[in-house]
Design a protein around this motif. Structure first.
Motif, PDB file in Angstrom:
ATOM      1  N   ASP A  17       0.846  -1.203   0.000  1.00 23.14           N
ATOM      2  CA  ASP A  17       0.000   0.000   0.000  1.00 23.14           C
ATOM      3  C   ASP A  17       0.885   1.258   0.000  1.00 23.14           C
ATOM      4  O   ASP A  17       0.748   2.143  -0.855  1.00 23.14           O
ATOM      5  CB  ASP A  17      -0.913  -0.064   1.241  1.00 23.14           C
ATOM      6  CG  ASP A  17      -1.851   1.121   1.384  1.00 23.14           C
ATOM      7  OD1 ASP A  17      -1.958   1.917   0.449  1.00 23.14           O
ATOM      8  OD2 ASP A  17      -2.484   1.239   2.456  1.00 23.14           O
ATOM      9  N   SER A  49      -2.483   4.013   2.996  1.00 18.15           N
ATOM     10  CA  SER A  49      -3.744   4.684   2.657  1.00 18.15           C
ATOM     11  C   SER A  49      -4.967   3.938   3.170  1.00 18.15           C
ATOM     12  O   SER A  49      -4.878   3.108   4.078  1.00 18.15           O
ATOM     13  CB  SER A  49      -3.820   4.871   1.144  1.00 18.15           C
ATOM     14  OG  SER A  49      -4.053   3.619   0.524  1.00 18.15           O
ATOM     15  N   ASP A  50      -6.093   4.238   2.540  1.00 17.95           N
ATOM     16  CA  ASP A  50      -7.383   3.648   2.961  1.00 17.95           C
ATOM     17  C   ASP A  50      -7.357   2.120   2.979  1.00 17.95           C
ATOM     18  O   ASP A  50      -8.054   1.496   3.777  1.00 17.95           O
ATOM     19  CB  ASP A  50      -8.524   4.171   2.071  1.00 17.95           C
ATOM     20  CG  ASP A  50      -8.296   3.954   0.587  1.00 17.95           C
ATOM     21  OD1 ASP A  50      -7.134   3.764   0.174  1.00 17.95           O
ATOM     22  OD2 ASP A  50      -9.273   3.980  -0.170  1.00 17.95           O
ATOM     23  N   ASP A  51      -6.558   1.522   2.118  1.00 16.98           N
ATOM     24  CA  ASP A  51      -6.490   0.051   2.102  1.00 16.98           C
ATOM     25  C   ASP A  51      -6.177  -0.467   3.504  1.00 16.98           C
ATOM     26  O   ASP A  51      -6.838  -1.366   4.027  1.00 16.98           O
ATOM     27  CB  ASP A  51      -5.395  -0.432   1.139  1.00 16.98           C
ATOM     28  CG  ASP A  51      -5.568   0.107  -0.263  1.00 16.98           C
ATOM     29  OD1 ASP A  51      -5.600   1.359  -0.420  1.00 16.98           O
ATOM     30  OD2 ASP A  51      -5.688  -0.689  -1.191  1.00 16.98           O
ATOM     31  N   ASP A 265      -1.528   1.387  -5.309  1.00 14.65           N
ATOM     32  CA  ASP A 265      -1.475   1.038  -3.876  1.00 14.65           C
ATOM     33  C   ASP A 265      -2.243  -0.246  -3.587  1.00 14.65           C
ATOM     34  O   ASP A 265      -1.731  -1.156  -2.932  1.00 14.65           O
ATOM     35  CB  ASP A 265      -1.946   2.202  -2.986  1.00 14.65           C
ATOM     36  CG  ASP A 265      -3.358   2.656  -3.289  1.00 14.65           C
ATOM     37  OD1 ASP A 265      -3.809   2.487  -4.439  1.00 14.65           O
ATOM     38  OD2 ASP A 265      -4.028   3.166  -2.374  1.00 14.65           O
ATOM     39  N   THR A 266      -3.441  -0.341  -4.125  1.00 19.22           N
ATOM     40  CA  THR A 266      -4.250  -1.537  -3.854  1.00 19.22           C
ATOM     41  C   THR A 266      -3.672  -2.756  -4.560  1.00 19.22           C
ATOM     42  O   THR A 266      -3.617  -3.857  -3.992  1.00 19.22           O
ATOM     43  CB  THR A 266      -5.713  -1.300  -4.276  1.00 19.22           C
ATOM     44  OG1 THR A 266      -6.201  -0.173  -3.550  1.00 19.22           O
ATOM     45  CG2 THR A 266      -6.576  -2.511  -3.976  1.00 19.22           C
TER      46      THR A 266
HETATM   47 MG   LIG Z   1      -5.619   3.366  -1.258  1.00 24.51          MG
END
Ligand SMILES: [Mg+2]
Length: 313
Positions: A17, A49-51, A265-266
């Motif tokens: 990520d 991040s959000d992951d 990132d994902t």
């Molecule tokens: Mg992300």
């Protein structure tokens, strides 16, 4: 599985990520990444991040056997109150996840009905957080029990059957790898196993065809230019699987993935997770891991979870 192996799988996902964050949305071959850096979101190097910010609440939820409402509240605490973040700021949350959290917190939908069921809502926003669920279910022998939970945990944000089937494939691959199977043989067996287990679920069964390419015996030899790396859940899962099939180490798979461009990132995170499950005696690059932001917060969730889920078998 030992605790250190579970820790490695989860840390590898965070490293992927963080390596991908600076080049998210960049065009393929317009850059080359093999270290922690800054970029797209102007976050310090090593920012995840959000992951990861959606993965940590899931870990906490699984540790405490709490409800889906509890998990949705934790997601809301991330989105609106910046909890579970590397530097105190939530950034880069996808539309489908944001909509689901508004459905829960503002419109008061039941948790399992918050996910968008439309065909346009098939981004990778559920897939990216779900690895801990597969670890939690590694010793669950009953496939229908596994699939039910995989469906429910996906549906909190993504309810279209394609997203649900993507979760089945990703999490069942992890299940196989953690039980000693190779990625290649998992891919060989999965279509039949899923077809049998999903009898009667026609809406899900017909989605299997969208993932057909990854089950072909020669999938690994697909040319790089044919591998799409968008945030569409099918592209993400295929790109990640292809990266692992074309590498001999966790680091090698992550570098391949993060340099595909777009949803870096994902794709790098899912690739790192799969590669770590495939190579349980290898571990993610220490240098990259040591540069992760807010390591104490990651440790706080990952270490106790790894200890709890570990077995001596
Ligand atoms: Mg992300």
């Amino acid at each position: 599985m030992r605790a250190y192996q579970i820790e490695n799988i989860l840390y590898a996902g965070v490293v992927g990520d963080a390596l991908g964050v600076p080049v998210e949305f960049e065009k393929r071959d317009s850059y080359y990444i093999d270290s922690m850096t800054t970029g797209t979101w102007e976050q310090p190097a090593g920012s995840w991040s959000d992951d990861t910010s959606f993965t940590l609440p899931l870990i906490e939820n699984l540790m405490t056997n709490k409800s889906y409402d509890d998990l949705m509240q934790k997601f809301v605490n991330y989105m609106f109150h910046n909890e579970y973040t590397p530097n105190g700021v939530a950034f880069g949350i996808g539309n489908t996840c944001a909509k689901a959290l508004r459905n829960w917190s503002v419109n008061h939908y039941p948790a399992l009905e918050c996910g968008d069921p439309s065909v346009e809502a098939n981004g990778n926003g559920a897939l990216m957080r779900l690895a801990p669920l597969a670890i939690h279910l590694a010793n669950e022998k009953d496939i229908s029990k596994r699939l039910d939970l995989e469906r429910e945990y996906t549906s909190l944000t993504h309810r279209h059957p394609r997203s649900i089937v993507a979760s089945y494939i990703y999490l069942e691959i992890i299940h196989d790898l953690l039980n000693g199977c190779s990625l290649r043989s998992s891919l060989d067996n999965l279509p039949n196993r899923l077809t049998q287990a999903l009898q009667g679920r026609f809406d899900e069964l017909k989605e299997l065809s969208y993932f057909e390419a990854m089950f072909q015996p020669d999938f690994a030899t697909t040319l790089r230019k044919e591998i799409k790396s968008s945030g569409y859940v099918v592209d993400t899962l295929l790109a990640s699987t292809w990266s692992v099939l074309n590498s001999t180490s966790i680091d090698g798979a992550v570098i391949l993935a993060v340099n595909l461009g777009e949803d870096t990132d994902t794709i790098a995170s899912i690739t790192a997770t799969l590669a770590s499950c495939e190579n349980l005696s290898d571990h993610i690059n220490d240098d990259w891991k040591s540069q992760l932001q807010n390591k104490p917060l990651l440790d706080k969730f990952i270490k106790p979870f790894a200890k709890k889920e570990a077995s001596e078998k």
